[in-house]
Design an enzyme around this catalytic site. Structure first.
Site, PDB file in Angstrom:
ATOM      1  N   LYS A  56      25.213  47.054   7.746  1.00  0.00           N
ATOM      2  CA  LYS A  56      25.328  48.202   8.654  1.00  0.00           C
ATOM      3  C   LYS A  56      26.401  49.165   8.184  1.00  0.00           C
ATOM      4  O   LYS A  56      26.395  50.340   8.525  1.00  0.00           O
ATOM      5  CB  LYS A  56      25.767  47.721  10.046  1.00  0.00           C
ATOM      6  CG  LYS A  56      24.780  46.853  10.775  1.00  0.00           C
ATOM      7  CD  LYS A  56      25.447  46.227  12.013  1.00  0.00           C
ATOM      8  CE  LYS A  56      24.585  45.148  12.616  1.00  0.00           C
ATOM      9  NZ  LYS A  56      25.256  44.309  13.585  1.00  0.00           N
ATOM     10  N   LYS A  99      36.242  41.838   4.840  1.00  0.00           N
ATOM     11  CA  LYS A  99      36.393  42.936   5.813  1.00  0.00           C
ATOM     12  C   LYS A  99      37.803  43.503   5.804  1.00  0.00           C
ATOM     13  O   LYS A  99      38.001  44.703   5.965  1.00  0.00           O
ATOM     14  CB  LYS A  99      36.035  42.457   7.216  1.00  0.00           C
ATOM     15  CG  LYS A  99      34.554  42.316   7.428  1.00  0.00           C
ATOM     16  CD  LYS A  99      34.179  42.348   8.894  1.00  0.00           C
ATOM     17  CE  LYS A  99      32.678  42.260   9.070  1.00  0.00           C
ATOM     18  NZ  LYS A  99      32.287  42.036  10.450  1.00  0.00           N
ATOM     19  N   LYS A 139      24.767  42.802  -0.281  1.00  0.00           N
ATOM     20  CA  LYS A 139      24.041  42.502   0.963  1.00  0.00           C
ATOM     21  C   LYS A 139      23.649  43.798   1.679  1.00  0.00           C
ATOM     22  O   LYS A 139      24.430  44.746   1.684  1.00  0.00           O
ATOM     23  CB  LYS A 139      24.994  41.682   1.847  1.00  0.00           C
ATOM     24  CG  LYS A 139      24.351  40.949   2.973  1.00  0.00           C
ATOM     25  CD  LYS A 139      25.390  40.169   3.764  1.00  0.00           C
ATOM     26  CE  LYS A 139      26.313  41.095   4.514  1.00  0.00           C
ATOM     27  NZ  LYS A 139      27.163  40.433   5.503  1.00  0.00           N
TER      28      LYS A 139
END
Ligand code: TYM
Length: 347
Positions: A209, A114, A206
Site C-alpha cells: 500500500k 518500517k 512486495k
C-alpha cells in the site's frame, strides 16, 4: 488440551486495499467462513502506529469493512468489527508487553523495514505492534490465523507469547480450573499460489500500500480500465513463458504474474504453465486482464455501492463489536484472575 477451533485475522485501514491483500488474505477469509467460526477485524489501533490523518481514518476503516463484505464475507455468519471498539485488545496487549521479551521484538523484520534508518523517531507503538497483534488473536483464543507470508513472523511471535504465558502462569492457570494451558498456540494459515504477491514494476519487491507508484499494485477500487492498463504496463522479461515451474526461477516478474493468474483462476501454477507454456507475454497478459477484470469488477462495483452507505457499514461494525466484546471480556476476566489482578465480580 484441545481448544475450540476459531479463525481470527486483521487488515489495517491504511491506504488502498490491493491484490496482495485480496489474494494473500481476504480470499482465504471467505473460504474459511464455511468451515470455522471466524472473526475479521479492521485493525485501526495498528494503523495509528504510524500517523494517520483523523479525517481520513474513519473513511479508510469503513472502506476496508466494505471490501470485506464486497469480497463475500458474511457479517451475520462471522464477526466483523473494528479493533478500537473492543478495549480488551489494548488491555491484553499491555499484559503481553510484560510477557514478551525485548530480544523477541528486536528480531521483528517488519519493524526494521518500517522504522528503517529513522529508528529513534519511530513510535513506541510501532515497536510493540506485534504484542498488540498477539492480543488480537489470543483475546479470542483463536487457533487459526490466515495471513500472507509477510505476517508469518508476527504469528510465530504470538505463539511464543502464548507459550510463555502458559508456562509463567501454569500453576495459576491450573488453580483457576483452566487445565494445563490457557492460550492455544495459534497456527498461521499461509496457503495457495499467492501468499506473497509482488510489485508489478519489480518482482523482487512486495506489492504494498505504501509504494509511491500506483502502477506497482492493483487496488480493489480500480476499475476495469485501470486494471488493464496496469497489467499491460507490468514489467516482464523477453522470454516466452516456460511450461514447467522450474523455468520461472530467476524470473521474478514472470513468476509473480503466473502466481497471480493461478490464484485468480483458483488453479495450480502447474496448470497455468501447461496452458500458457511457450506463449509470449502479450498473449498471457491479455488473458490475465480478462481474468482479473472478471474477478475484480463485481467486487469493485459492490465496494462502491457499500461505501455510499456508511450508516449500514457502521451498523455492521457495532453489531460485530458487541459480539466480539462478549468473547473478549470473558478471556480478559480469566486473564486477570490468572495474573492476580483484582476485579469486580458479579454478585
Ligand atoms: P496488512 O494490513 O498489512 O495486510 C493485510 C493482509 O494482507 C496480506 N498481504 C499480502 N499477502 C500477499 N502478498 C502481499 N503483497 C501482501 N500484502 C499484504 C498480509 O499478510 C495480511 O494477511 N499486522 C497485520 C494486521 C493484523 C493482523 C492481526 C493479522 C493485526 N492484527 C492479527 C492477523 C492477525 C497487517 O499489517 O496486515
Amino acid at each position: 488440551m484441545s481448544f475450540k477451533e476459531r479463525v481470527f485475522s486483521g487488515v489495517q485501514p491504511t491506504g488502498n486495499l490491493h491484490l496482495g491483500n485480496y489474494l494473500g488474505a481476504i480470499v482465504k477469509f471467505v473460504e474459511l467462513q464455511n468451515q470455522y467460526d471466524c472473526i475479521y477485524c479492521v485493525v485501526d489501533l495498528h494503523a495509528i502506529t504510524v500517523w494517520q490523518d483523523p479525517k481520513e481514518l474513519p473513511r479508510a476503516t469503513r472502506e476496508v469493512t466494505a471490501a470485506f463484505l464486497a469480497c463475500g464475507i458474511d457479517p451475520g455468519k462471522n464477526i466483523v468489527f473494528n479493533q478500537s471498539q473492543v478495549a480488551e485488545h489494548a488491555e491484553l496487549a499491555w499484559v503481553f508487553n510484560c510477557v514478551a521479551r525485548l530480544g523477541w521484538l528486536n528480531r521483528m523484520t517488519q519493524f526494521k523495514e518500517k522504522a528503517s534508518k529513522d529508528r529513534e523517531n519511530a513510535s513506541v507503538g510501532l515497536y510493540a505492534y506485534p504484542n498488540l497483534m498477539a492480543a488480537d488473536i489470543l483475546v479470542y483464543r483463536a487457533t487459526h490465523v490466515p495471513v500472507g507470508e509477510d505476517q508469518k513472523q508476527h504469528v510465530e511471535l504470538a505463539r511464543d507469547i502464548a507459550q510463555k504465558f502458559n508456562n509463567d502462569y501454569a500453576d495459576s492457570i491450573a488453580a483457576h480450573g483452566f487445565g494445563e494451558k490457557f492460550f492455544p498456540l495459534p497456527e498461521p494459515l499461509i496457503q495457495g499460489p499467492a501468499t506473497r504477491v509482488m510489485s508489478l514494476r519489480d518482482g523482487t519487491k512486495k506489492m504494498s500500500k505504501s509504494d509511491p507508484s500506483d502502477y506497482t499494485r492493483i487496488n480493489l477500487t480500480d476499475d476495469a480500465d485501470a486494471i488493464a492498463q496496469k497489467i499491460r504496463k507490468a514489467k516482464t522479461d523477453p522470454e516466452p513463458l516456460p511450461s514447467e515451474a522450474a523455468g520461472l526461477e530467476k524470473r521474478p516478474e514472470a513468476d509473480n504474474l503466473v502466481g497471480i493468474y493461478a490464484a485468480l483462476a483458483g488453479s495450480p501454477r502447474g496448470q497455468v504453465l501447461q496452458e500458457f507454456g511457450g506463449a509470449q507475454f502479450s498473449t498471457f497478459k491479455t488473458a490475465l486482464v480478462d481474468l482479473a477484470v472478471a474477478r475484480l469488477a463485481p467486487i469493485n462495483s459492490e465496494l462502491k455501492r457499500l461505501t455510499q452507505d456508511p450508516l449500514y457499514i457502521d451498523s455492521v461494525l457495532s453489531d460485530g463489536a458487541n459480539r466480539a466484546r462478549a468473547i473478549a471480556a470473558e478471556t480478559m476476566s480469566a486473564v486477570k484472575d490468572i495474573v492476580g489482578l483484582v476485579r469486580a465480580k458479579p454478585h
